[in-house]
Design an enzyme around this catalytic site. Sequence first.
Site, PDB file in Angstrom:
ATOM      1  N   CYS A  90       5.949 -11.900  32.440  1.00  0.00           N
ATOM      2  CA  CYS A  90       6.481 -11.705  31.091  1.00  0.00           C
ATOM      3  C   CYS A  90       6.791 -13.046  30.433  1.00  0.00           C
ATOM      4  O   CYS A  90       5.888 -13.789  30.109  1.00  0.00           O
ATOM      5  CB  CYS A  90       7.689 -10.778  31.150  1.00  0.00           C
ATOM      6  SG  CYS A  90       8.137 -10.122  29.543  1.00  0.00           S
ATOM      7  N   HIS A 105       5.984  -5.918  34.359  1.00  0.00           N
ATOM      8  CA  HIS A 105       6.988  -6.381  35.318  1.00  0.00           C
ATOM      9  C   HIS A 105       6.824  -5.697  36.674  1.00  0.00           C
ATOM     10  O   HIS A 105       7.379  -4.604  36.873  1.00  0.00           O
ATOM     11  CB  HIS A 105       8.387  -6.055  34.801  1.00  0.00           C
ATOM     12  CG  HIS A 105       8.861  -6.954  33.704  1.00  0.00           C
ATOM     13  ND1 HIS A 105       9.522  -8.130  33.944  1.00  0.00           N
ATOM     14  CD2 HIS A 105       8.782  -6.837  32.358  1.00  0.00           C
ATOM     15  CE1 HIS A 105       9.842  -8.712  32.785  1.00  0.00           C
ATOM     16  NE2 HIS A 105       9.398  -7.950  31.809  1.00  0.00           N
ATOM     17  N   GLU A 127       8.309  -6.309  39.400  1.00  0.00           N
ATOM     18  CA  GLU A 127       9.596  -6.166  40.094  1.00  0.00           C
ATOM     19  C   GLU A 127      10.367  -4.938  39.619  1.00  0.00           C
ATOM     20  O   GLU A 127      11.312  -4.503  40.261  1.00  0.00           O
ATOM     21  CB  GLU A 127      10.434  -7.450  39.931  1.00  0.00           C
ATOM     22  CG  GLU A 127      11.143  -7.632  38.593  1.00  0.00           C
ATOM     23  CD  GLU A 127      10.234  -8.111  37.456  1.00  0.00           C
ATOM     24  OE1 GLU A 127       8.997  -8.136  37.643  1.00  0.00           O
ATOM     25  OE2 GLU A 127      10.760  -8.448  36.371  1.00  0.00           O
TER      26      GLU A 127
END
Lengths: 771, 264
Positions: free
Chosen positions: B96, B226, B228
């Site tokens: 990002c 993302h 994660e």
Amino acid sequence: MEVYAIDLASADDNDLLEISREMGLNISLDRMKYLKQYFKNRPPTDVELEMIAQTWSEHCFHNVFKGDVVTEDGRIITNILKTYIMRATRELNKEWCISVFEDNAGIIDFDKGYAIAAKVETHNHPSAVEPFGGAATGVGGVIRDILGVWGEPIALTDVLCFGLLDTNYEDLPPGVKHPRYIYRGVVAGIGSYGNNMGIPTVSGAIFFDRGYTGNVVVYCGCIGILPRELYVRNTREGDFAVLAGGRTGRDGIHGVTFASVELTEEAEELRSAVQIPNPIVEERLRRAILRIRDEKLASGITDLGGGGLSCAAGEMAYRSGLGIDVDLDKVPLKAPYMTPWEIWVSESQERMFLSVPEKNLERIMEIFQEEEVEASVVGRFVRSNRVRVFSKGRVVCDLDLEFLFNPPKVTRRAKIPELTHIEVNLGEPRDLGEEILKLLSEPNIRSKEDVIRTYDHEVRGCTVVKPIYGDEAGPSDASVIKPLKDSWMGVVISCGINPFYPDPYWMAANSIEEAIRNNTAVGGRRIALLDNFVWGNPENEENMGKLLRAVEACYDFSKALDAPFISGKDSLYNESPLGPVRPTLLITGVGIIPDIRMVVTPNLKKEDNPIYVIGLTREELRGSAYLRLKGVDGGEVPRVDKNLSKKIIDMLVKAIDEQLVLSCHDISEGGLGVAAAEMVVATRGLGIEFDVSKIPSETRRNDYVLFSESASRFLVEVDGNKSRRFEELFSGIPFNRIGKVVRDIGLRIVDSKSKICELNSSDIKKAWRGY
Amino acid sequence: MNANRFKALVLRTGGTNCDLETKVALEELGVKTEIVHMNSVEKKNLLEYHLIVFPGGFSYGDYVRAGAVWGKRVLAKLRTQLEKFIEEGRLILGICNGFQVLAEAGVLPGNGVSETPSIALANNSSAKYECRWVWIRVENNETPFTTAMRKGEVLRIPVGHAEGRFLTGSEEILNELKRNEQILFRYVLPNGDDANGLYPYNPNGSTYDIAGICSKKGNVMGMMPHPERAFFGWQLPEWSGRPPERGDGWKIFKSIVDYLESYR
């Protein structure tokens, strides 16, 4: 040096009022006279008067909640906050309540030695004048409230109330900004601050109504987590007072006194009362504060919000039983040539105030430096009970804290308005399917996805149940956060708000129950509540009467439903040329779920599973979405049956824990018809078929059965193999199996054998989502 | 599996806010992970690490252009070390805002560090912040970041950004990316077909639906979604009964660990 002594001794009543007005103090004549008496031997300085005005402001002191209320029948109630809201908490006496109504936020126990902190604030006046900055600093402020109890912010909530977006410009009086302008600015401001800080915005609601055209309502909430043992509040004599974060400027002067003036054309000139947001400064500040917490370096902390340094320094010294000396020359400034009183009461954002033992000072300054946070020792806590402020070596303020924090009590009169009964005269519409679609696309009911997606609700990677559910972007009853890596326990965040029910007592009762219902629907329990009142001028007896009824309900239902209040805030004086704000009470619910893998969501799971309605439907449509859609006022407002409500909530939790419930949705705005349709929105390929004649109901008119907003009701899908156990659990409680999950149909409603309506899933989704 | 011998450096600066969850993901796979502020990065020897992550956030408020200030600061402070790091084939991951930083610093899509950025992540064509789960297709599974996936596999990972519209400075640069198989992830429809720019499947209007690219040598990767936030199964937007153990983001971190293990 620009400090002035104000001559009160020789002032007559007119002069006193003139002084209060001229200086922007917003202090009443009674209190000005009290000050004249108090300062008979020496004139106060402008710094002192400003500090007094700030401390005694409605925003900071909550005079109305802490004062006397006299009713028409001669009852005198002292301190309605203690008498009703806090009393419920005290009587419930939960061992899991760690700190309630004391600090910047309420604190409750969580898991593995951690606690949850929660706070909700309003930022209405600033948002009305400068929507982006007003809303953004509302978020920034409530985040600092959480930092102010050593909490790490983990989630944000926001509930917003605007005027109608299609309002004609010609209908707006001077000084009132167009709802669309306010809406855009507020939404952008909230998104900007939360996204930049990296805190997920997980829960909220948006309302549109004429009652908010002149007075926008912006509620900002924050949830935090902290290790229990690091909740330190132990400021000692000799500790340094450290001011950290953003610089102090001329923005946000008189914010707290501005908060209680009517929003007129002149309010525009008070734009300087609105602070300027800078989320990145707060992001750094957060990092530094949490490191200082983890290294146990400070003895106390509080945020700078309304009232600025004046409020933070005064309150921190007072609550520690100490005095404080502050040197304004040490305060880092944004603008040169600020006068002492401006520095003292400025509400510039992103600042925190800490008490620091001498031995830790060096290390704390090192941390601030590493995190690029400006920090400065501005004073010292001393053994006295005075606040002394220095500028250029001279004392510019020297006040007794006991005097400062014990202002003359305010007495308000309350007249409880009678709600006149209105007979409803409404023909039953032919096509109820059409009515469901109309309700689904009604601005207050339809999806807020276009706003929600501009708020990051996934950052931190802890969001389990999101504010919009699944790929079909259906509704969520409550959001769930999993804050700890090593624990499956989740925090369940919900809200309840029913501003359209005209009876303040039942409005509050329904809001409390709705917050609990929404929480329970996903599997939440052990629910703590936060109350946030937004009201018109309490000097108006009817406004005060309504407020009194609402706080009475807070006691009754918090107690009966076993859910203590842990924090709250009131914003009174929401007045504009269009009149008072629609009286609005937001109840925020913070529950827990022992294992987030057990959450219940609203999407339908399997064909042929039975659908049940729990709770009793009555002819209670006053203020309902249905009657508002029809432009009709009348009938009865929904009432909450305390005992039944408690039983239903307890039993639903049990059913969820026994894994009988596969999907669940709370029945509220728009009634059962809308709740069923919303479950279909959340689902792919499945729908619901049900029989209205099977709904436990005191009314048999089909549109009333479908759209009544009676409390304590849920729509649930039960595992087909476990329906017997489910029915056993709920025996003795009004409930019934009304239909089943079906394939390839959206919603089919029948009355015994005859079909009432059939809606396909794509029409339902289009109505609610807009696509 | 014992990945303990691998060390990752997660950099942060004022406004970074996805460092903690990135660390959680890496540590879950056994990678020793340190979060270090740009202010203390001089004290570190980058060559002690096998992986550097530039995580998501709003570095320096993204007030100029997303990632621009941090990108320049990275060059000013770390250029020589970073060039050596890349040269040695060590891994860099930008997520990002981290992707924006790598683009602004000229680290991507080049082969090392270039003076001028040749790609950009511009304002979303929807003109607003987009927080939503997207479907991305694995275009090349022969890089250190994608070995644990099949080519053509569709992953579910969320995006959260206002500036993610992938642009190249010229048609030629895009062609080169295609030619070199530097495009790792593209936004697609739920069934895996090309999104062809269709909103919201392509959430930001990216050229050629590009969601993530790597450097020519493949050891530097930037992506807007993302991983994660899609590491654990319970983070997924929808599950019935028990959540799955893992989300698709896990595969990216797993690829990294697998690569490091095979490489060492």
